[in-house]
Design an enzyme around this catalytic site. Structure first.
Site, short mmCIF file in Angstrom:
data_model
loop_
_atom_site.label_atom_id
_atom_site.label_comp_id
_atom_site.label_asym_id
_atom_site.label_seq_id
_atom_site.Cartn_x
_atom_site.Cartn_y
_atom_site.Cartn_z
N GLU A 1 -0.84 5.05 1.34
CA GLU A 1 -2.08 4.97 0.55
C GLU A 1 -1.78 4.85 -0.94
OE1 GLU A 1 -4.84 4.33 1.88
OE2 GLU A 1 -4.18 4.74 3.93
N ASP B 1 -4.65 -3.67 7.36
CA ASP B 1 -4.32 -4.34 6.10
C ASP B 1 -3.88 -5.78 6.35
OD1 ASP B 1 -4.71 -1.90 4.87
OD2 ASP B 1 -2.60 -1.33 5.02
#
Ligand code: ADP
Ligand code: MG
Ligand code: ZN
Length: 614
Positions: free
Chosen positions: A433, A509
């Site tokens: 993250e 992603d």
């Protein structure tokens, strides 16, 4: 429930009733009226009875003798008349002086005929008619033949005739839609004004937009503003119907609407019946849907627009609608109902915040900012979730943190309190993250990070980085898009740099980065070798936006190569950035690992501190 009981009474039930009635009629009524109970006996019996003085009345006619005994009521007998010279003597001995008048009240033959034939038949017909009428009524209620013989559904609610007092003021934002619909309201208020000048208002308007943007709400508000009846029916209600029932329902709906004009007919989710007809190969339910659609088209063409029946419909897949529906005179007016912008979101939050008790310190504009991309329905849900949270923790007012938490709940799924994440996993997620966040922060032209968390959600995400565009802009430059791709890769880059292995955590992603890269090449004309050529078309802009390729296999292969190149370039850029800021990456990941959640401000503050203390 009701309908099940009803349909279990087959025709035979009614005929049974008729038969029973006939039987009772014959048993109870007829004997007394017709006095038909006359026993035929031998002449000897007559003689014997006369001798024993058992006769009470006698009637002698040419061919026979009818007589009664002394019982009360008397039994009647008859016998053939014999050549009996002593008949008068015998009668006199038995005390009978009168024997010329009829002793049985003979019925008028006409009346007898009426009673024994006409009455039962009339009864039969009467009951039959009653049944037919009931059957008809039920068919109307159920909107078709299906009603009488059906066994499944079909007692479904045909329409609601209530607007629940909803006004335009209950719909926040959507100014464009409200303006367009305002014209319809005005028309319903004073149709004469439009008639005088010869203007005809469109018969139908189609509300088009993604789910939860308030299409249904707007339609109700139009009826509420115009103060006219509101007939609403949902396309999905037709789906389970039997053949012919859908069409009958449409017919009935328009019949009712015509009687109640001026009024509004609202067809929600019209795409369920109004899908493009695919010509040949219609099987089963498809056929039924087509019938329903045809009936709808017929009704729309058939009725007089000046009567004041306005047809509104809503859909979130306009491109799947049958073109016949969009022809002039039908739904020729399209009213876009888009997802709310920042201001719209704030207004919607305000509308719904009125319904709950809020702490004074609550800042709805901050919530509107974080809830980018949320629909009206989701925003309403956010307020409600916050209120529920306040109740759960025993407070009487909703606070800012309730709202913040519920944004996450609504947008990212419920917090998974008991998710089992090993320590190593947690560390990897923290780096992942921070990788996203740091790449985003190190590039100019990228949306600032507002929140980073490694608390898993039930949606399956183990953590996420939230970015919010500062001002609500819709034009994105090539550079901004490239930066977005770089940011998507940032998570995987960080994992690789630190742990020298990669995980499945980056699957989402990868998907997003690929989609974006592909769109840049095939739709935005941002690849120099290909240029401004549309290689892909969007099939449905509201639901997911699936696309279809429109180019040769050769070009497709070229596109694939370009996509791979583009993503790879951005991956390398992200890798370079993170290598350069390895110290920041480590420090921030450690911080996130300990705190689990950090805000955007905290993040930027930390980053600044790290770099000023060099
Ligand atoms: P749609 O029909 O477009 O899917 P709905 O009209 O059913 O959406 O909206 C669902 C709920 O979301 C509404 O009942 C309302 O509470 C809320 N909502 C949606 N859009 C708005 C809006 N613009 N203003 C206020 N509330 C809204
Ligand atoms: Mg709806
Ligand atoms: Zn990620």
């Amino acid at each position: 429930m009701k309908e099940v009981k009803r349909s279990k009474k087959p025709l035979i039930f009614y005929y049974g009733i008729v038969l029973l009635a006939l039987f009772l009629f014959n048993m109870l009524v007829t004997p007394q009226l017709l006095s038909a109970q006359v026993t035929e006996v031998d002449y000897g019996v007559f003689l014997q009875m006369a001798k024993n003085g058992q006769l009470s009345k006698v009637q002698v006619t040419d061919g026979e003798i009818v007589f009664a005994d002394k019982n009360d009521p008397p039994n009647f007998y008859k016998t053939g008349r014999m050549e009996d010279l002593f008949l008068v003597d015998r009668l006199q001995q038995a005390g009978i002086t009168e024997y010329g008048t009829p002793i049985i009240q003979q019925m008028n033959p006409l009346l007898q005929f009426l009673l024994s034939w006409v009455l039962p038949i009339a009864l039969f017909i009467g009951v039959g008619q009653l049944m037919t009428r009931q059957l008809n009524k039920r068919m109307l209620q159920n909107g078709g033949l299906g009603g009488a013989m059906s066994f499944g559904k079909s007692n479904a609610k045909v329409y609601v005739q209530s607007t629940e007092g909803i006004r335009f003021s209950d719909v926040a934002g959507e100014d464009e839609a409200k303006e367009l619909l305002g014209e319809i309201v005005d028309y319903l208020h004073n149709p004469d004004k439009y008639a005088a000048i010869g203007a005809s208002i469109p018969k139908g308007a189609l509300l088009v937009g993604p789910p939860g943007t308030g299409k249904t709400l707007l339609a109700k508000a139009v009826a509420g503003e115009a103060e006219v009846p509101f007939f609403s029916i949902s396309g999905s209600e037709f789906v389970e119907m039997f053949v012919g029932a859908g069409a009958a329902k449409v017919r009935d709906l328009f019949k009712q609407a015509n009687e109640k004009a001026p009024c509004i007919v609202f067809i929600d989710e019209i795409d369920t019946i109004g899908k493009k007809r695919d010509g040949a190969g219609a099987i089963g339910g498809n056929d039924e849907r087509e019938q329903t659609l045809n009936q709808l088209l017929t009704e729309m063409d058939g009725f007089d627009g000046r009567k004041g029946v306005i047809i509104l419909a809503a859909t979130n897949r306009p491109d799947s609608l049958d073109p016949a529906l969009l022809r002039p005179g039908r739904f020729d007016r399209r009213i876009p109902v888009e997802l709310p912008d920042l201001k719209g979101r704030e207004d919607i939050l305000k509308v719904h915040a009125k319904k709950v008790k809020m702490d004074e310190s609550v800042d709805l504009s901050a919530i509107a900012k974080v809830a980018a991309g949320a629909s009206g329905a989701e925003l309403a849900n956010i307020i409600n979730e916050a209120a529920l949270r306040a109740v759960r923790s025993g407070r009487s007012l909703v606070t800012q943190s309730d709202l913040e938490e519920s944004v996450e709940v609504v947008i990212a799924g419920y917090q998974k309190k008991n998710a089992i994440l090993t320590d190593q996993e947690k560390r990897i997620v923290a780096y992942h993250e921070i990788g996203h966040a740091l790449v985003a922060a190190l590039q100019s032209h990228s949306a600032p990070v507002t929140k980073i968390t490694i608390i898993p959600r039930t949606s399956g995400a183990l953590g996420y980085t939230m970015q919010v565009e500062q001002d609500n802009h819709s034009l994105l430059s090539r550079e901004e898009l490239e930066n977005k791709i770089a940011t998507f890769t940032g998570g995987r880059v960080a994992e690789d740099l630190i742990f020298h292995s990669v995980t499945t955590g980056a699957s989402n992603d990868i998907e997003q980065a690929t989609k974006l890269a592909r769109a840049m090449i095939t739709r935005y004309g941002m690849e120099d070798d290909i240029g401004m050529v549309a290689l892909e078309t969007v099939n449905n802009q509201y639901l997911g936006g699936d696309t279809s390729l429109a180019c040769s296999a050769e070009t497709a292969a070229q596109v694939d190569r370009k996509v791979i190149e583009l993503v790879k370039r951005q991956y390398q850029k992200a890798e370079g950035l993170l290598r350069e800021h390895m110290r920041d990456l480590n420090a921030l990941a450690q911080y996130l690992y300990e705190h689990e959640t950090i805000t955007g401000e905290e993040f930027m503050g930390l980053l600044k501190d790290l770099n000023t203390t060099v």
